[in-house]
Write a protein that holds these residues in place. Structure first.
Motif, PDB file in Angstrom:
ATOM      1  N   ILE A   1      53.324 -13.379 134.465  1.00 53.71           N
ATOM      2  CA  ILE A   1      53.174 -14.562 134.748  1.00 53.71           C
ATOM      3  C   ILE A   1      51.753 -15.115 134.833  1.00 53.71           C
ATOM      4  CG2 ILE A   1      53.498 -16.385 136.655  1.00 53.71           C
ATOM      5  CD1 ILE A   1      55.713 -14.509 137.706  1.00 53.71           C
TER       6      ILE A   1
ATOM      7  N   GLU B   1      55.360 -18.104 131.442  1.00 52.93           N
ATOM      8  CA  GLU B   1      55.925 -16.736 131.275  1.00 52.93           C
ATOM      9  C   GLU B   1      56.365 -16.646 129.936  1.00 52.93           C
ATOM     10  OE1 GLU B   1      58.313 -13.606 133.868  1.00 52.93           O
ATOM     11  OE2 GLU B   1      59.467 -15.379 133.777  1.00 52.93           O
ATOM     12  N   ASP B   2      56.086 -15.681 129.123  1.00 60.23           N
ATOM     13  CA  ASP B   2      56.302 -15.743 127.612  1.00 60.23           C
ATOM     14  C   ASP B   2      56.148 -17.035 126.920  1.00 60.23           C
ATOM     15  OD1 ASP B   2      57.142 -13.007 127.979  1.00 60.23           O
ATOM     16  OD2 ASP B   2      59.001 -13.627 128.730  1.00 60.23           O
TER      17      ASP B   2
ATOM     18  N   VAL C   1      60.286 -24.713 140.280  1.00 59.97           N
ATOM     19  CA  VAL C   1      60.490 -23.377 139.500  1.00 59.97           C
ATOM     20  C   VAL C   1      61.731 -23.720 138.764  1.00 59.97           C
ATOM     21  CG1 VAL C   1      61.131 -21.037 139.765  1.00 59.97           C
ATOM     22  CG2 VAL C   1      59.299 -22.176 141.138  1.00 59.97           C
TER      23      VAL C   1
ATOM     24  N   ASP D   1      66.314 -20.675 136.146  1.00 60.81           N
ATOM     25  CA  ASP D   1      66.447 -19.352 135.430  1.00 60.81           C
ATOM     26  C   ASP D   1      65.438 -18.641 135.964  1.00 60.81           C
ATOM     27  OD1 ASP D   1      68.620 -20.343 134.333  1.00 60.81           O
ATOM     28  OD2 ASP D   1      67.770 -20.859 132.138  1.00 60.81           O
ATOM     29  N   HIS D   2      64.337 -18.914 136.698  1.00 67.68           N
ATOM     30  CA  HIS D   2      63.209 -18.093 136.933  1.00 67.68           C
ATOM     31  C   HIS D   2      62.882 -17.827 138.487  1.00 67.68           C
ATOM     32  CE1 HIS D   2      62.075 -17.551 132.763  1.00 67.68           C
ATOM     33  NE2 HIS D   2      62.526 -18.534 132.618  1.00 67.68           N
ATOM     34  N   ARG D   3      64.081 -18.425 139.254  1.00 68.36           N
ATOM     35  CA  ARG D   3      63.879 -18.504 140.498  1.00 68.36           C
ATOM     36  C   ARG D   3      64.125 -16.855 140.945  1.00 68.36           C
ATOM     37  NH1 ARG D   3      66.649 -24.124 141.658  1.00 68.36           N
ATOM     38  NH2 ARG D   3      65.003 -25.329 140.984  1.00 68.36           N
ATOM     39  N   ARG D   4      63.553 -16.799 142.309  1.00 68.48           N
ATOM     40  CA  ARG D   4      63.443 -15.258 142.774  1.00 68.48           C
ATOM     41  C   ARG D   4      62.839 -14.351 142.298  1.00 68.48           C
ATOM     42  NH1 ARG D   4      66.376 -15.833 147.506  1.00 68.48           N
ATOM     43  NH2 ARG D   4      66.686 -13.728 147.646  1.00 68.48           N
ATOM     44  N   ARG D   5      61.754 -14.527 141.464  1.00 70.76           N
ATOM     45  CA  ARG D   5      60.993 -13.937 140.778  1.00 70.76           C
ATOM     46  C   ARG D   5      59.496 -13.687 141.105  1.00 70.76           C
ATOM     47  NH1 ARG D   5      62.734 -14.523 134.404  1.00 70.76           N
ATOM     48  NH2 ARG D   5      64.883 -13.978 134.448  1.00 70.76           N
ATOM     49  N   GLY D   6      59.276 -14.667 142.139  1.00 75.46           N
ATOM     50  CA  GLY D   6      57.885 -14.622 142.709  1.00 75.46           C
ATOM     51  C   GLY D   6      56.837 -15.739 142.039  1.00 75.46           C
ATOM     52  N   LEU D   7      57.493 -16.552 141.465  1.00 70.70           N
ATOM     53  CA  LEU D   7      56.892 -17.789 140.848  1.00 70.70           C
ATOM     54  C   LEU D   7      56.186 -18.631 142.000  1.00 70.70           C
ATOM     55  CD1 LEU D   7      58.880 -18.415 137.791  1.00 70.70           C
ATOM     56  CD2 LEU D   7      56.465 -17.674 137.683  1.00 70.70           C
TER      57      LEU D   7
ATOM     58  N   ARG E   1      55.556 -17.945 145.024  1.00 69.12           N
ATOM     59  CA  ARG E   1      54.352 -17.193 145.642  1.00 69.12           C
ATOM     60  C   ARG E   1      53.268 -17.170 144.764  1.00 69.12           C
ATOM     61  NH1 ARG E   1      54.658 -14.333 149.792  1.00 69.12           N
ATOM     62  NH2 ARG E   1      56.630 -14.060 149.945  1.00 69.12           N
TER      63      ARG E   1
END
Length: 155
Positions: free
Chosen positions: A2, A51-52, A75, A78-84, A86
């Protein structure tokens, strides 16, 4: 990996898509009571998470006298709960510290469930009230939650 950075002009289309998607999701839970008041250009700042080479998160912040107001955290689903979230908040915390601010503040709508997300990110509830700015999709009341995250002095 990220990458969290300042928003640039090349982010405009992807950012619009991200915000429209997040707003569409939120409008199922609440809506503004009145048309938003236009803010002066240049009065806000935004950072994005990439990301990417894909814009997957964004947050706006406003610099106050002794605080930084966090608003519009989005966010991609599709990218939730990945620390974004935070990572975005951590970047704003760094900006706040650089500018000598003592806390981060925000407002959220209880019915979204986002207050619990912000609690996990270190924010504490300092007030709750029936919102005068927002309402449910059927015109009912929603609860606006005021939260803050004190910034301990850097040593």
């Amino acid at each position: 990996m990220i990458d969290v950075r300042d928003k640039t002009k090349i982010d405009a289309a992807a950012l619009q898509s991200l915000v429209e998607g997040a707003t569409r999701e939120l409008r199922k839970l609440y809506r503004p009571k009145h048309a938003p008041v236009p803010r002066p250009p240049g009065g806000d700042t935004m950072i994005v998470a990439v990301e990417d080479r894909r814009l997957v998160g964004a947050v706006e912040y406003l610099i106050g006298d002794d605080e930084v107001l966090v608003q519009g955290l989005a966010v991609h689903p599709d990218h939730r709960r990945r620390g974004l979230a935070r990572a975005l908040i951590t970047r704003i915390e760094g900006i706040a510290r650089e500018r000598g601010k003592v806390r981060l503040t925000l407002r959220t709508i209880w019915e979204t469930g986002n207050a619990r997300v912000f609690q996990r990110l270190g924010f504490e509830t300092i007030g709750e009230y029936r919102s005068h700015r927002f309402e449910s999709p059927t015109g009912g009341a929603v609860v606006e939650v005021v939260m803050e995250r004190p910034l301990p002095p850097a040593w």
